[in-house]
Scaffold this active site. Sequence first.
Site, PDB file in Angstrom:
ATOM      1  N   TYR A   1      17.971 -85.296 -28.050  1.00  0.00           N
ATOM      2  CA  TYR A   1      19.171 -84.626 -28.566  1.00  0.00           C
ATOM      3  C   TYR A   1      20.132 -84.315 -27.417  1.00  0.00           C
ATOM      4  O   TYR A   1      21.319 -84.631 -27.473  1.00  0.00           O
ATOM      5  CB  TYR A   1      18.773 -83.333 -29.303  1.00  0.00           C
ATOM      6  CG  TYR A   1      19.929 -82.622 -29.977  1.00  0.00           C
ATOM      7  CD1 TYR A   1      20.250 -82.874 -31.302  1.00  0.00           C
ATOM      8  CD2 TYR A   1      20.708 -81.697 -29.274  1.00  0.00           C
ATOM      9  CE1 TYR A   1      21.318 -82.237 -31.927  1.00  0.00           C
ATOM     10  CE2 TYR A   1      21.775 -81.060 -29.882  1.00  0.00           C
ATOM     11  CZ  TYR A   1      22.082 -81.326 -31.211  1.00  0.00           C
ATOM     12  OH  TYR A   1      23.149 -80.688 -31.810  1.00  0.00           O
ATOM     13  N   ASP A   2      19.576 -83.733 -26.354  1.00  0.00           N
ATOM     14  CA  ASP A   2      20.423 -83.346 -25.227  1.00  0.00           C
ATOM     15  C   ASP A   2      21.092 -84.546 -24.575  1.00  0.00           C
ATOM     16  O   ASP A   2      22.229 -84.468 -24.108  1.00  0.00           O
ATOM     17  CB  ASP A   2      19.602 -82.576 -24.182  1.00  0.00           C
ATOM     18  CG  ASP A   2      19.222 -81.205 -24.706  1.00  0.00           C
ATOM     19  OD1 ASP A   2      19.875 -80.753 -25.672  1.00  0.00           O
ATOM     20  OD2 ASP A   2      18.267 -80.603 -24.179  1.00  0.00           O
TER      21      ASP A   2
ATOM     22  N   LEU B   1      26.472 -55.608 -56.368  1.00  0.00           N
ATOM     23  CA  LEU B   1      25.452 -55.573 -57.419  1.00  0.00           C
ATOM     24  C   LEU B   1      25.109 -54.144 -57.777  1.00  0.00           C
ATOM     25  O   LEU B   1      25.123 -53.263 -56.917  1.00  0.00           O
ATOM     26  CB  LEU B   1      24.178 -56.260 -56.916  1.00  0.00           C
ATOM     27  CG  LEU B   1      24.248 -57.759 -56.663  1.00  0.00           C
ATOM     28  CD1 LEU B   1      23.010 -58.215 -55.918  1.00  0.00           C
ATOM     29  CD2 LEU B   1      24.376 -58.510 -57.983  1.00  0.00           C
TER      30      LEU B   1
ATOM     31  N   LYS C   1      16.619 -60.642 -51.706  1.00  0.00           N
ATOM     32  CA  LYS C   1      17.883 -60.003 -51.326  1.00  0.00           C
ATOM     33  C   LYS C   1      17.872 -59.864 -49.809  1.00  0.00           C
ATOM     34  O   LYS C   1      17.197 -58.998 -49.247  1.00  0.00           O
ATOM     35  CB  LYS C   1      18.015 -58.640 -52.005  1.00  0.00           C
ATOM     36  CG  LYS C   1      19.350 -57.980 -51.753  1.00  0.00           C
ATOM     37  CD  LYS C   1      19.523 -56.790 -52.680  1.00  0.00           C
ATOM     38  CE  LYS C   1      20.871 -56.131 -52.518  1.00  0.00           C
ATOM     39  NZ  LYS C   1      21.149 -55.646 -51.178  1.00  0.00           N
TER      40      LYS C   1
ATOM     41  N   ARG D   1      32.940 -59.875 -46.383  1.00  0.00           N
ATOM     42  CA  ARG D   1      33.211 -59.423 -47.741  1.00  0.00           C
ATOM     43  C   ARG D   1      34.318 -58.362 -47.761  1.00  0.00           C
ATOM     44  O   ARG D   1      35.114 -58.298 -48.674  1.00  0.00           O
ATOM     45  CB  ARG D   1      31.920 -58.851 -48.350  1.00  0.00           C
ATOM     46  CG  ARG D   1      32.121 -58.314 -49.713  1.00  0.00           C
ATOM     47  CD  ARG D   1      30.817 -57.948 -50.385  1.00  0.00           C
ATOM     48  NE  ARG D   1      31.142 -57.317 -51.638  1.00  0.00           N
ATOM     49  CZ  ARG D   1      31.394 -56.037 -51.803  1.00  0.00           C
ATOM     50  NH1 ARG D   1      31.311 -55.215 -50.773  1.00  0.00           N
ATOM     51  NH2 ARG D   1      31.711 -55.548 -52.959  1.00  0.00           N
TER      52      ARG D   1
HETATM   53  S1  IVH Z   1      24.421 -62.037 -55.433  1.00  0.00           S
HETATM   54  C1  IVH Z   1      28.006 -61.400 -57.878  1.00  0.00           C
HETATM   55  N1  IVH Z   1      22.273 -62.828 -54.121  1.00  0.00           N
HETATM   56  O1  IVH Z   1      23.460 -57.978 -51.595  1.00  0.00           O
HETATM   57  C2  IVH Z   1      26.770 -61.586 -57.121  1.00  0.00           C
HETATM   58  N2  IVH Z   1      23.556 -61.053 -53.230  1.00  0.00           N
HETATM   59  O2  IVH Z   1      24.119 -55.333 -53.004  1.00  0.00           O
HETATM   60  C3  IVH Z   1      26.806 -60.905 -55.855  1.00  0.00           C
HETATM   61  N3  IVH Z   1      22.742 -60.188 -51.096  1.00  0.00           N
HETATM   62  O3  IVH Z   1      26.833 -57.772 -50.924  1.00  0.00           O
HETATM   63  C4  IVH Z   1      25.725 -61.020 -54.956  1.00  0.00           C
HETATM   64  N4  IVH Z   1      21.016 -61.552 -50.902  1.00  0.00           N
HETATM   65  O4  IVH Z   1      25.676 -59.644 -49.772  1.00  0.00           O
HETATM   66  C5  IVH Z   1      23.316 -61.968 -54.162  1.00  0.00           C
HETATM   67  N5  IVH Z   1      20.397 -63.638 -53.021  1.00  0.00           N
HETATM   68  C6  IVH Z   1      21.426 -62.799 -53.069  1.00  0.00           C
HETATM   69  C7  IVH Z   1      21.648 -61.855 -52.061  1.00  0.00           C
HETATM   70  C8  IVH Z   1      22.736 -60.990 -52.184  1.00  0.00           C
HETATM   71  C9  IVH Z   1      21.687 -60.562 -50.348  1.00  0.00           C
HETATM   72  C10 IVH Z   1      23.665 -59.092 -50.787  1.00  0.00           C
HETATM   73  C11 IVH Z   1      25.106 -59.445 -51.005  1.00  0.00           C
HETATM   74  C12 IVH Z   1      25.751 -58.253 -51.654  1.00  0.00           C
HETATM   75  C13 IVH Z   1      24.656 -57.257 -51.707  1.00  0.00           C
HETATM   76  C14 IVH Z   1      24.733 -56.550 -53.045  1.00  0.00           C
END
Ligand code: IVH
Length: 665
Positions: free
Chosen positions: A37-38, A84, A115, A136
Amino acid sequence: MNKEEARKKIDELTDLLSEHNYKYYVLDHPEITDYEYDTMLKELINLEEKFQELMREDSPTQRVGGEALESFTQVAHSVPMLSLSNSYNKEDLIDFDRSIRKIIGEKIEYVVEPKIDGLSVNLKYENGRFVQGATRGNGVVGEDITKNLRTVKTIPLKLKEEIDIEVRGEVYIPKEKFAKLNQRQAEKGETIFANPRNAAAGSLRQLDPKIAAKRNLDIFVFNIQRMENMNIDKHTEGFEYLKSLGFKTSNYEVCESIEEVIKQCEKWSEKRSSLSFEIDGLVIKVNDLSQREKLGTRSKSPRWAIAYKFPAEQQKTQVKDIVVQVGRTGALTPTAELEPVRVAGSVISRATLHNEDYIKEKDIRIGDTVIIEKAGDVIPAVVRVLLDERTGEEEIFKMPTICPICKEETFRLEGEAVTRCMNAACPAQLRRGLIHFVSRDAMNIDGLGESIVTLLLENNLIQDAADLYDLKKEELLPLERMGEKLAQNLIAAIEKSKKNDLERVIFGLGIKLVGARAAKLLSDEFKSLDGLMQASEEQITAVPEIGHKMAESVVAFFKEDRNVEIVEKLRAAGVNMESLHINDEEDENREKKFEGLTFVLTGTLEKYKRSEAKKMIENLGGRVSGSVSKKTSYVLAGAEAGSKLDKANQLGVAVISEDEFERML
Ligand code: IVH
């Protein structure tokens, strides 16, 4: 080699290296050695040097490009980046399923995803090229962090199809990389990040992409935000499509019923600690996109998805000692030194015990076996003592009556929970005060951190903040690990700070209770340090958001001869003492940033009266409630917070300190 041959070779190498990059980072499945690669990379670098005009924008040599930025520009999201709503247990999930079935009335298929505990970003591609990446922000407007995102190796600079698309994902730092980063930060005497999320967010908010590039950031992409002629019926199809375009996507499970979802929650909760990245829960989403449409969204979050938050993690450990630290304002803070244990993603070896009463109330003794708890990014806390495990050898903690640093007498004033060292010349206060003065949000003196401040003090080169401005390069050179270049940079950075805006000076002075936001408000109002020094308590209280206690503290600060002396020394050194903001529209157009948020206030607040904090929240569109429930957005906890804090921890509601609250403001 002629130009046409060079173009062909550059194209070939760019594509080949991108593909191997993808195999290595996204698929975790390298097909060539690092050496191979390098070698290719070197060949490409050579050709690009000779034929600069042929270099492609998506060249792997261009992940870190250009100069540091002055500031980030704002970008409006074409599709709002929603958040969420949360759930914390089986019952919440059953309620969620019931509310969905009431609207849909048919069979629902759910997708369960981890999440990721990182920072949410939007990535925009035009003709398959990565053109813009943004945070965001408030969901409607974020910041343009394209340069930093280009350094994330798992973000493709060119997709496998030439399409226009916007996707959303979570940038994070893998657990192991996070530990190494903190180790490096500690060695350099720089900020230690409390958790991988703060580290990821802090890295993406660096103006110099070279710093972000060193942070080993990674991404999981989990949603198509916008795409023309989208021919996709299910979220899972979207995932597969994203994968085929070259994105690194999260794992997911499809569940036929809420009972299966609940089983997944239990399964993930168990395997959570063995994952290489931090998760703070799961996200449960309706799979069928037409069903999603029927369900619609609320103002901030969709009805078709919910976050399931893991309960705060608890661990058993032992209090090895209780040590007292002296802060910048002289406050003595007892801290428990713990037998190190891993809780919710970080190794915990200390927990603050706040003050004397907190220790008494929980009856925490040196040698006790205790349960500690950490929820998400909340600082670890001692929950309770395991009385059954007492041996009788435990030692009751006594707040020192003399300062552990300067040996002067300490005081606990009536009505206050804190014990203080009142000696303004106490070296502990001086050191902390200086570290604060040079810190990023204050005078922002690059390269001057805790370790160098300590060196300067130990070598008697400075006695106060103003002495920094008299330092000569020759005085620095004999110091440990100090080179010519470093010394020169330090002097330059100190010099540069003379031109700082007034708000930084006010904040840097370290007036008790005056945070960065208050400093800005005072600077905007009084326009010069002289103006502020002459202001009465009433005039200061009249400034919106500034409370009585803070006004009192400002006036008291400038009554001290020693403080006035330092101000005069700073002025004589040429430090700017005037506000550089001629007319600041930001404040007038301030958005209702707390709209939809509910706060609960608990404990003794240091900086504001309860009524003042309440007014501030309401001014920004938020609500203040008297009791904690699942619907509470934040619990603002002061000293001696009691049952409301326990309830918040139990429900997994975010608990914030006064400092964090100020940052939100
Ligand atoms: S869905 C409209 N999926 O959790 C749907 N969020 O508390 C919006 N996050 O600010 C989000 N993993 O940054 C979604 N698999 C996942 C996620 C995720 C992390 C974060 C996201 C959001 C926060 C919501």
